[in-house]
Design a protein around this motif. Structure first.
Motif, PDB file in Angstrom:
ATOM      1  N   GLU A  14       9.214   0.135   6.485  1.00 45.51           N
ATOM      2  CA  GLU A  14       8.215  -0.548   5.679  1.00 45.51           C
ATOM      3  C   GLU A  14       6.838  -0.415   6.319  1.00 45.51           C
ATOM      4  O   GLU A  14       6.677  -0.600   7.522  1.00 45.51           O
ATOM      5  CB  GLU A  14       8.585  -2.024   5.523  1.00 45.51           C
ATOM      6  N   VAL A  15       5.851  -0.098   5.501  1.00 41.06           N
ATOM      7  CA  VAL A  15       4.488   0.094   5.989  1.00 41.06           C
ATOM      8  C   VAL A  15       3.620  -1.093   5.588  1.00 41.06           C
ATOM      9  O   VAL A  15       3.151  -1.850   6.428  1.00 41.06           O
ATOM     10  CB  VAL A  15       3.900   1.420   5.456  1.00 41.06           C
ATOM     11  N   ILE A  16       3.375  -1.261   4.298  1.00 43.92           N
ATOM     12  CA  ILE A  16       2.592  -2.398   3.813  1.00 43.92           C
ATOM     13  C   ILE A  16       3.185  -2.896   2.494  1.00 43.92           C
ATOM     14  O   ILE A  16       3.865  -2.152   1.783  1.00 43.92           O
ATOM     15  CB  ILE A  16       1.109  -2.045   3.600  1.00 43.92           C
ATOM     16  N   HIS A  17       2.916  -4.143   2.193  1.00 42.18           N
ATOM     17  CA  HIS A  17       3.273  -4.721   0.898  1.00 42.18           C
ATOM     18  C   HIS A  17       2.050  -4.639  -0.015  1.00 42.18           C
ATOM     19  O   HIS A  17       0.934  -4.927   0.406  1.00 42.18           O
ATOM     20  CB  HIS A  17       3.711  -6.175   1.056  1.00 42.18           C
ATOM     21  N   ILE A  18       2.268  -4.264  -1.256  1.00 34.32           N
ATOM     22  CA  ILE A  18       1.196  -4.197  -2.246  1.00 34.32           C
ATOM     23  C   ILE A  18       1.624  -5.019  -3.452  1.00 34.32           C
ATOM     24  O   ILE A  18       2.582  -4.677  -4.145  1.00 34.32           O
ATOM     25  CB  ILE A  18       0.898  -2.748  -2.664  1.00 34.32           C
ATOM     26  N   ARG A  19       0.924  -6.102  -3.692  1.00 37.07           N
ATOM     27  CA  ARG A  19       1.275  -6.970  -4.806  1.00 37.07           C
ATOM     28  C   ARG A  19       0.893  -6.332  -6.135  1.00 37.07           C
ATOM     29  O   ARG A  19      -0.175  -5.754  -6.277  1.00 37.07           O
ATOM     30  CB  ARG A  19       0.523  -8.305  -4.679  1.00 37.07           C
ATOM     31  N   THR A  20       1.782  -6.421  -7.098  1.00 34.80           N
ATOM     32  CA  THR A  20       1.458  -6.067  -8.477  1.00 34.80           C
ATOM     33  C   THR A  20       1.781  -7.273  -9.349  1.00 34.80           C
ATOM     34  O   THR A  20       2.684  -8.049  -9.032  1.00 34.80           O
ATOM     35  CB  THR A  20       2.221  -4.826  -8.960  1.00 34.80           C
ATOM     36  N   ASP A  21       1.035  -7.427 -10.435  1.00 35.18           N
ATOM     37  CA  ASP A  21       1.184  -8.614 -11.265  1.00 35.18           C
ATOM     38  C   ASP A  21       1.845  -8.357 -12.610  1.00 35.18           C
ATOM     39  O   ASP A  21       2.477  -9.250 -13.176  1.00 35.18           O
ATOM     40  CB  ASP A  21      -0.189  -9.254 -11.503  1.00 35.18           C
TER      41      ASP A  21
END
Length: 248
Positions: A14-21
């Motif tokens: 895992e690198v980064i979390h990216i929120r989507t709505d």
């Protein structure tokens, strides 16, 4: 010509979390920075404007009827209420928002994914070299390492390629890397590839033959090229592996 020394234990890290709505359907892309997306919740459908943070053509990802992921924008002076984060190709979500490239490339450097760029004494961002600003100037063991980062979202037949639109600026950056090598510095290109079906990477000589020529010259001059494969799953960017440069 790529560096094969890569930490295989980090596969699918895992690198980064990216929120989507919200997920929507692309209606149109009036210009390269604007998308019109249809949202439908509770039986109510509306068209919203979303910012496209990628100057590429993205023609195999963004087309009328394609599925996209959006995130609600927070800026007070925004002309668009949403940011476009990813588009769907087959069953895969493809990150098409270059604002995250800095975080991803920084993770690569700080986590020792590539030996040449690991264990640096200092990491400087956006440093001027020649007539350009390159993404990183690393200092390691008394030497300078100039690094440029490119994002790749185009793939066909297992081959990832950059660019997907002519790029004078991108060509100039690679020319600066060649110059850095000629002046005795280390130089490297990080290619962040977001097409999980890709098996190798090459410069796109059809879209931009001048960039392809400079890319070949860069490899010949000793510029290190690191095509790194990432996947976007359940809101998480994961590192998969390093790919080779495609044979000529």
């Amino acid at each position: 010509m790529t560096d094969k020394r890569i930490h295989s234990a980090r596969y699918q890290t895992e690198v980064i979390h990216i929120r989507t709505d919200v997920q929507g359907t692309l209606i149109a892309r009036p210009n390269r920075f604007l998308a019109i997306v249809e949202l439908g919740t509770g039986g109510v459908r509306e068209h919203v404007k979303a910012h496209v943070h990628d100057p590429g053509r993205l023609t195999d990802i963004l087309y009328p009827g394609s599925s996209v992921l959006l995130r609600k924008a927070t800026g007070l002076k925004r002309k668009t209420g949403w940011d476009l984060i990813a588009g769907k190709v087959s069953d895969d979500w493809i990150l098409i928002n270059s604002s995250f490239h800095g975080q991803i490339s920084r993770w690569v450097i700080e986590n020792g994914i590539v030996d040449l760029l690991s264990d640096c004494d200092s990491i400087l961002l956006e440093q001027k070299y020649g007539s350009s600003r390159l993404d990183y100037l690393l200092r390691k063991d008394g030497k300078d390492i100039w690094v440029e980062v490119k994002g790749c979202t185009l793939a066909e037949g297992g081959v990832a390629s950059f660019p997907d639109a002519p790029t004078t600026r991108g060509r100039r950056h690679v020319e600066e890397l060649v110059k850095a090598r000629a002046e005795g510095h280390e130089a490297a290109m990080l290619v962040l590839i977001f097409r999980p079906e890709a098996e190798c990477f090459k410069a796109n000589e059809i879209i931009d033959p001048e960039f392809s020529e400079v890319f070949s010259r860069a490899i010949g001059s000793g510029v290190a090229v690191f095509p790194l494969l990432f996947a976007f799953k359940a809101g998480i960017i994961c590192f998969c592996k390093q790919l080779p440069v495609c044979p000529p």
